[in-house]
Design an enzyme around this catalytic site. Structure first.
Site, mmCIF file in Angstrom:
data_model
loop_
_atom_site.group_PDB
_atom_site.id
_atom_site.type_symbol
_atom_site.label_atom_id
_atom_site.label_comp_id
_atom_site.label_asym_id
_atom_site.label_seq_id
_atom_site.Cartn_x
_atom_site.Cartn_y
_atom_site.Cartn_z
ATOM 1 N N LYS A 44 2.161 0.720 8.108
ATOM 2 C CA LYS A 44 2.562 1.200 7.209
ATOM 3 C C LYS A 44 4.285 1.602 7.253
ATOM 4 O O LYS A 44 4.726 2.259 6.389
ATOM 5 C CB LYS A 44 2.055 2.500 6.437
ATOM 6 N N TRP A 72 -1.380 -13.071 7.485
ATOM 7 C CA TRP A 72 -2.173 -12.781 8.669
ATOM 8 C C TRP A 72 -2.582 -14.014 9.437
ATOM 9 O O TRP A 72 -2.944 -13.958 10.454
ATOM 10 C CB TRP A 72 -3.576 -12.111 8.252
ATOM 11 N N HIS A 100 0.254 -3.698 15.997
ATOM 12 C CA HIS A 100 0.419 -2.112 15.717
ATOM 13 C C HIS A 100 0.017 -1.348 17.030
ATOM 14 O O HIS A 100 -0.177 0.202 17.083
ATOM 15 C CB HIS A 100 -0.512 -1.621 14.792
ATOM 16 N N ARG A 122 9.692 3.576 10.121
ATOM 17 C CA ARG A 122 9.954 4.344 8.733
ATOM 18 C C ARG A 122 9.760 5.878 8.956
ATOM 19 O O ARG A 122 8.963 6.329 9.872
ATOM 20 C CB ARG A 122 8.726 3.922 7.948
ATOM 21 N N SER A 130 2.160 6.648 2.647
ATOM 22 C CA SER A 130 1.866 5.118 2.317
ATOM 23 C C SER A 130 0.419 5.013 3.341
ATOM 24 O O SER A 130 -0.635 4.454 2.473
ATOM 25 C CB SER A 130 2.821 4.290 2.942
ATOM 26 N N MET A 224 7.193 -10.201 -3.263
ATOM 27 C CA MET A 224 6.158 -9.850 -2.394
ATOM 28 C C MET A 224 4.862 -9.374 -3.321
ATOM 29 O O MET A 224 3.770 -9.905 -2.944
ATOM 30 C CB MET A 224 6.541 -9.047 -1.229
ATOM 31 N N LYS A 250 4.434 1.170 -3.888
ATOM 32 C CA LYS A 250 5.584 1.646 -4.323
ATOM 33 C C LYS A 250 6.885 1.103 -3.627
ATOM 34 O O LYS A 250 8.005 0.713 -4.396
ATOM 35 C CB LYS A 250 5.765 3.198 -4.588
ATOM 36 N N GLY A 251 6.863 0.970 -2.584
ATOM 37 C CA GLY A 251 8.039 0.347 -1.647
ATOM 38 C C GLY A 251 9.342 1.293 -1.948
ATOM 39 O O GLY A 251 10.409 0.504 -1.931
HETATM 40 P P1 A3P Z 1 4.269 2.176 0.220
HETATM 41 O O1 A3P Z 1 2.897 2.471 0.066
HETATM 42 O O2 A3P Z 1 5.133 3.440 0.302
HETATM 43 O O3 A3P Z 1 4.529 1.457 -1.152
HETATM 44 P P2 A3P Z 1 2.822 -2.152 6.101
HETATM 45 O O4 A3P Z 1 3.144 -3.793 5.664
HETATM 46 O O5 A3P Z 1 3.373 -1.632 7.498
HETATM 47 O O6 A3P Z 1 1.325 -1.839 6.013
HETATM 48 O O7 A3P Z 1 3.639 -1.276 5.004
HETATM 49 C C1 A3P Z 1 3.141 -1.277 3.758
HETATM 50 C C2 A3P Z 1 4.232 -0.524 2.974
HETATM 51 O O8 A3P Z 1 5.511 -1.328 2.876
HETATM 52 C C3 A3P Z 1 4.079 -0.103 1.710
HETATM 53 O O9 A3P Z 1 4.523 1.060 1.141
HETATM 54 C C4 A3P Z 1 4.679 -1.448 0.812
HETATM 55 O O10 A3P Z 1 4.658 -1.086 -0.525
HETATM 56 C C5 A3P Z 1 6.122 -1.404 1.599
HETATM 57 N N1 A3P Z 1 6.838 -2.778 1.486
HETATM 58 C C6 A3P Z 1 5.923 -3.917 1.664
HETATM 59 N N2 A3P Z 1 6.680 -4.823 1.323
HETATM 60 C C7 A3P Z 1 7.822 -4.343 0.861
HETATM 61 C C8 A3P Z 1 9.139 -4.853 0.315
HETATM 62 N N3 A3P Z 1 9.464 -6.182 0.201
HETATM 63 N N4 A3P Z 1 10.140 -3.817 -0.195
HETATM 64 C C9 A3P Z 1 9.875 -2.433 0.134
HETATM 65 N N5 A3P Z 1 8.762 -2.044 0.409
HETATM 66 C C10 A3P Z 1 7.728 -3.078 0.796
#
Ligand code: A3P
Length: 288
Positions: A44, A72, A100, A122, A130, A224, A250-251
């Site tokens: 995350k 993937w 990971h 992060r 997240s 995305m 939410k990002g």
């Molecule tokens: P949130 O749950 O806070 O929205 P991972 O890819 O390591 O599993 O992380 C997922 C997290 O990255 C999620 O956070 C997702 O929304 C965020 N994320 C993925 N793509 C993103 C982007 N282009 N811009 C900002 N956040 C992004």
């Protein structure tokens, strides 16, 4: 310890998508190649964002690959059952590989190789929020009852892939090596174009302005979220239940402020301080 996980050398894993046998293969037998590119994160922290950035950089900004092949397959997760053995057979060069895994059980043949690692970190509070939502919808993770319960596990690493603290401290020991680059999710948010250019430099890829523009545009949260090769909507619902929480949730930076109580935040800060007070790097969230 939760009964939905097993313990591999001190770190918890779900038996749904990993196995001790595969982890041992990754650790002891997987052959790293000098041109491999590893996208390493604690869960995350921006893993899928980085896959998108790297996929586009490798294709000089051409979005065809990200629009036609699931992330993937473009950048398989090394520790998922069968992935390392498939990667071993892959003719694709360079191989883009996600993981990971904490450093102490990462593949031994990485040591001394020229393979490159891009490590994305992060704010651990936003990572926790997240991961809390993700754990509610992902079959491999224990469904947390409440943020309170979740934080208790998270802060001691009693969950899949272990502790954020040991992950970060383990991988950051590579700081200073030519084949290691780290940056934060917050850096990506603050200056995406600058971050993309730094990654290009690290990879030795020269992209013209138009190609960099394409990378930046295609990896926006909105794009995305719409791309079904990146938003995990192609996976079956019983594996990731996107009705409970979307993957592209939410990002944003600072969502923890909408979730933590004052007491939870104080508890978090106390543990963070004890774990990180002697850490040589200061992160963007350390300043706030
Ligand atoms: P949130 O749950 O806070 O929205 P991972 O890819 O390591 O599993 O992380 C997922 C997290 O990255 C999620 O956070 C997702 O929304 C965020 N994320 C993925 N793509 C993103 C982007 N282009 N811009 C900002 N956040 C992004």
């Amino acid at each position: 310890m939760s009964d939905i996980y097993y313990n591999y050398k001190g770190t918890l894993f779900s038996p749904v998508a990993t196995s001790a046998e595969d982890l041992s293969f990754v650790e002891n037998e997987f052959q790293v190649l000098d041109d491999d590119i590893f996208n390493i994160t604690y869960p995350k922290s921006g893993t899928s964002w980085m896959i998108e950035i790297l996929s586009l950089i490798l294709k000089n900004g051409d979005p065809t690959w990200i629009k036609t092949v699931p992330n993937w397959e473009r950048a398989p997760w090394l520790e998922i059952v069968g992935c390392a053995k498939n990667l071993q057979l892959s003719k694709e060069r360079p191989r883009l590989i996600t993981s990971h895994l904490p450093r102490h059980i990462f593949t031994k043949t990485f040591e001394g190789s020229n393979a490159k690692v891009i490590y994305t970190i992060r704010d651990p509070k936003d990572t926790a929020v997240s991961l809390y939502y993700f754990s509610k919808m992902y079959v491999c993770y224990k469904d947390p009852n409440s943020i309170d319960d979740f934080l208790k596990d998270y802060l001691v690493g009693n969950l899949s892939r272990g502790s954020w603290f040991s992950h970060v401290k383990g991988w950051m020991k590579l700081m200073g090596q030519d084949n290691f680059m780290f940056h934060t999710y917050e850096d990506l948010q603050k200056d995406l174009r600058g971050s993309v250019m730094k990654i290009c430099k690290f990879l030795g890829k020269e992209l013209d302005d138009k190609a960099v523009d394409s990378v930046v545009a295609n990896v926006s949260f909105e794009n995305m979220k719409e791309n079904n090769m990146s938003n995990f909507t192609r996976l079956p619902n019983h594996f990731m239940d996107l009705d409970k929480s979307p993957f592209m949730r939410k990002g944003i930076v600072g969502d923890w402020k909408n979730h933590f109580t004052v007491a939870q935040n104080e508890y978090f800060d106390k543990i963070y301080k004890a774990e990180m007070q002697d850490f040589p790097v200061k992160f963007p969230w350390d300043e706030s």
